[in-house]
Design a protein around this motif. Structure first.
Motif, PDB file in Angstrom:
ATOM      1  N   ARG A 192       0.866  -1.192   0.000  1.00  0.00           N
ATOM      2  CA  ARG A 192       0.000   0.000   0.000  1.00  0.00           C
ATOM      3  C   ARG A 192       0.898   1.237   0.000  1.00  0.00           C
ATOM      4  O   ARG A 192       1.346   1.717   1.037  1.00  0.00           O
ATOM      5  N   THR A 193       1.209   1.756  -1.173  1.00  0.00           N
ATOM      6  CA  THR A 193       2.118   2.904  -1.285  1.00  0.00           C
ATOM      7  C   THR A 193       1.460   4.217  -0.851  1.00  0.00           C
ATOM      8  O   THR A 193       2.150   5.179  -0.530  1.00  0.00           O
ATOM      9  N   HIS A 194       0.146   4.228  -0.856  1.00  0.00           N
ATOM     10  CA  HIS A 194      -0.641   5.428  -0.566  1.00  0.00           C
ATOM     11  C   HIS A 194      -2.012   4.929  -0.143  1.00  0.00           C
ATOM     12  O   HIS A 194      -2.403   3.807  -0.467  1.00  0.00           O
ATOM     13  N   ARG A 195      -2.744   5.732   0.603  1.00  0.00           N
ATOM     14  CA  ARG A 195      -4.058   5.264   1.069  1.00  0.00           C
ATOM     15  C   ARG A 195      -4.970   4.860  -0.083  1.00  0.00           C
ATOM     16  O   ARG A 195      -5.896   4.057   0.103  1.00  0.00           O
ATOM     17  N   ARG A 206      10.184   1.312 -11.806  1.00  0.00           N
ATOM     18  CA  ARG A 206      11.058   2.228 -11.070  1.00  0.00           C
ATOM     19  C   ARG A 206      10.218   2.981 -10.048  1.00  0.00           C
ATOM     20  O   ARG A 206       8.982   2.947 -10.095  1.00  0.00           O
ATOM     21  N   TYR A 207      10.901   3.660  -9.136  1.00  0.00           N
ATOM     22  CA  TYR A 207      10.186   4.383  -8.096  1.00  0.00           C
ATOM     23  C   TYR A 207      11.067   5.463  -7.513  1.00  0.00           C
ATOM     24  O   TYR A 207      12.291   5.443  -7.635  1.00  0.00           O
ATOM     25  N   ASP A 208      10.418   6.444  -6.896  1.00  0.00           N
ATOM     26  CA  ASP A 208      11.129   7.420  -6.089  1.00  0.00           C
ATOM     27  C   ASP A 208      10.244   7.729  -4.885  1.00  0.00           C
ATOM     28  O   ASP A 208       9.265   7.035  -4.630  1.00  0.00           O
ATOM     29  N   SER A 209      10.583   8.772  -4.146  1.00  0.00           N
ATOM     30  CA  SER A 209       9.858   9.055  -2.908  1.00  0.00           C
ATOM     31  C   SER A 209       8.462   9.629  -3.133  1.00  0.00           C
ATOM     32  O   SER A 209       7.714   9.822  -2.176  1.00  0.00           O
ATOM     33  N   SER A 210       8.084   9.880  -4.384  1.00  0.00           N
ATOM     34  CA  SER A 210       6.762  10.455  -4.641  1.00  0.00           C
ATOM     35  C   SER A 210       5.860   9.580  -5.509  1.00  0.00           C
ATOM     36  O   SER A 210       4.648   9.741  -5.495  1.00  0.00           O
ATOM     37  N   ARG A 211       6.440   8.607  -6.247  1.00  0.00           N
ATOM     38  CA  ARG A 211       5.612   7.838  -7.183  1.00  0.00           C
ATOM     39  C   ARG A 211       6.275   6.498  -7.514  1.00  0.00           C
ATOM     40  O   ARG A 211       7.502   6.361  -7.457  1.00  0.00           O
ATOM     41  N   LEU A 220       0.770   6.798  -6.648  1.00  0.00           N
ATOM     42  CA  LEU A 220       1.378   7.759  -5.745  1.00  0.00           C
ATOM     43  C   LEU A 220       2.101   7.037  -4.605  1.00  0.00           C
ATOM     44  O   LEU A 220       1.733   5.944  -4.207  1.00  0.00           O
ATOM     45  N   MET A 221       3.149   7.686  -4.089  1.00  0.00           N
ATOM     46  CA  MET A 221       3.893   7.168  -2.953  1.00  0.00           C
ATOM     47  C   MET A 221       3.716   8.123  -1.776  1.00  0.00           C
ATOM     48  O   MET A 221       4.060   9.299  -1.865  1.00  0.00           O
ATOM     49  N   GLY A 222       3.162   7.641  -0.675  1.00  0.00           N
ATOM     50  CA  GLY A 222       3.045   8.462   0.521  1.00  0.00           C
ATOM     51  C   GLY A 222       4.415   8.702   1.135  1.00  0.00           C
ATOM     52  O   GLY A 222       5.237   7.784   1.216  1.00  0.00           O
ATOM     53  N   LYS A 223       4.703   9.923   1.567  1.00  0.00           N
ATOM     54  CA  LYS A 223       6.023  10.263   2.091  1.00  0.00           C
ATOM     55  C   LYS A 223       6.436   9.374   3.255  1.00  0.00           C
ATOM     56  O   LYS A 223       7.594   8.988   3.384  1.00  0.00           O
ATOM     57  N   LYS A 224       5.488   9.041   4.128  1.00  0.00           N
ATOM     58  CA  LYS A 224       5.808   8.246   5.305  1.00  0.00           C
ATOM     59  C   LYS A 224       5.893   6.749   5.002  1.00  0.00           C
ATOM     60  O   LYS A 224       6.236   5.959   5.875  1.00  0.00           O
ATOM     61  N   ARG A 225       5.581   6.369   3.756  1.00  0.00           N
ATOM     62  CA  ARG A 225       5.572   4.950   3.412  1.00  0.00           C
ATOM     63  C   ARG A 225       6.764   4.550   2.556  1.00  0.00           C
ATOM     64  O   ARG A 225       6.957   3.366   2.269  1.00  0.00           O
TER      65      ARG A 225
END
Length: 249
Positions: A192-195, A206-211, A220-225
């Motif tokens: 669960r990258t985001h609610r 690929r991924y980064d801290s936002s997606r 979307l990627m939640g900052k705390k996740r």
């Protein structure tokens, strides 16, 4: 219990040692200031906290040399470099901590590593777990139809207007439900990258801290996740590699 710290920054070595002594005052702590120094030791530590970016022999290269000796050391990378997470599973890393990390995270990782050491499990024992078989499926009602969706075919799922949209490579399926329930049924190959998003590690490109970008679409990627995502993705990659090795035996 022997715990080694290999980092070319003396302040980091002192910081980590202080945290370890606070948790395990009877542990024997060894310090190494370079990959060369670590590579030359004759006895393996039980647990190793290892930086990657060091002058001379890098931490990743030192880890490879360690594994070539078939040492069962529980390896924890402690580094500011996120991009080596894909290589970490090649050397059987137990965890990959990205600096700066929260105190609670460090404590949790170290305690889990010590628990594995005390249980006498091999360094990569946790990678052999599987939580659902590829043939398992979800039965949903979409409109007037009942549809069987195999978990292995789900690229990612998202919530929109109280509906869950399951994205497969060749089609999208909508149904009323809760993403939390889908998450429980899907197992550890999903995160669960985001609610509003649940992604399948199998399709991550690929991924980064936002997606997170997948073979189809993105989430979307939640900052705390983010840190937790990196950890679980590494474990998934390790499971996949070990499963492939077992199949080829």
């Amino acid at each position: 219990m022997q715990i080694a710290i290999c980092d070319d920054d003396p302040d980091i070595r002192t910081l980590l040692a202080g945290k370890i002594r606070h948790l395990y005052p009877h542990a024997r702590i060894y310090f190494y200031e370079s990959g060369e120094a670590l590579s030359s030791i004759e006895q393996p530590p039980d647990i190793l906290l290892l930086d990657i970016q060091m002058t001379g022999v890098s931490g990743m290269e030192a880890a490879r040399r360690l594994r070539q000796k078939q040492w069962p050391t529980i390896l924890i990378f402690v580094t500011a470099l996120e991009e080596y997470v894909f290589e970490a599973f090649d050397v059987g890393a137990f965890h990959y901590l990205v600096k700066p990390f929260h105190e609670e995270k460090f404590v949790s990782v170290l305690q889990n590593a010590v628990a594995q050491y005390e249980a006498g499990l091999p360094a990569a024992a946790f990678t052999t777990e599987t939580h659902h078989k590829p043939e398992q499926f979800l039965l949903v009602k979409s409109g007037s139809s009942h549809i069987r969706i195999f978990f292995k075919d789900i690229v990612y799922a998202e919530v929109f207007n109280r509906k869950i949209i399951v994205h497969k490579m060749n089609e999208d399926i909508e149904y009323y439900g809760r993403l939390s329930e889908l998450q429980k049924q899907a197992g550890d190959d999903f995160f669960r990258t985001h609610r509003a998003y649940l992604v399948h590690f199998r399709y991550v490109v690929r991924y980064d801290s936002s997606r997170v970008w997948l073979e189809k679409g993105s989430a979307l990627m939640g900052k705390k996740r983010y840190q937790e995502f990196v950890t679980h993705y590494m474990k998934y990659m390790m499971r996949t590699v070990h499963a492939g090795e077992s199949d080829s035996d």
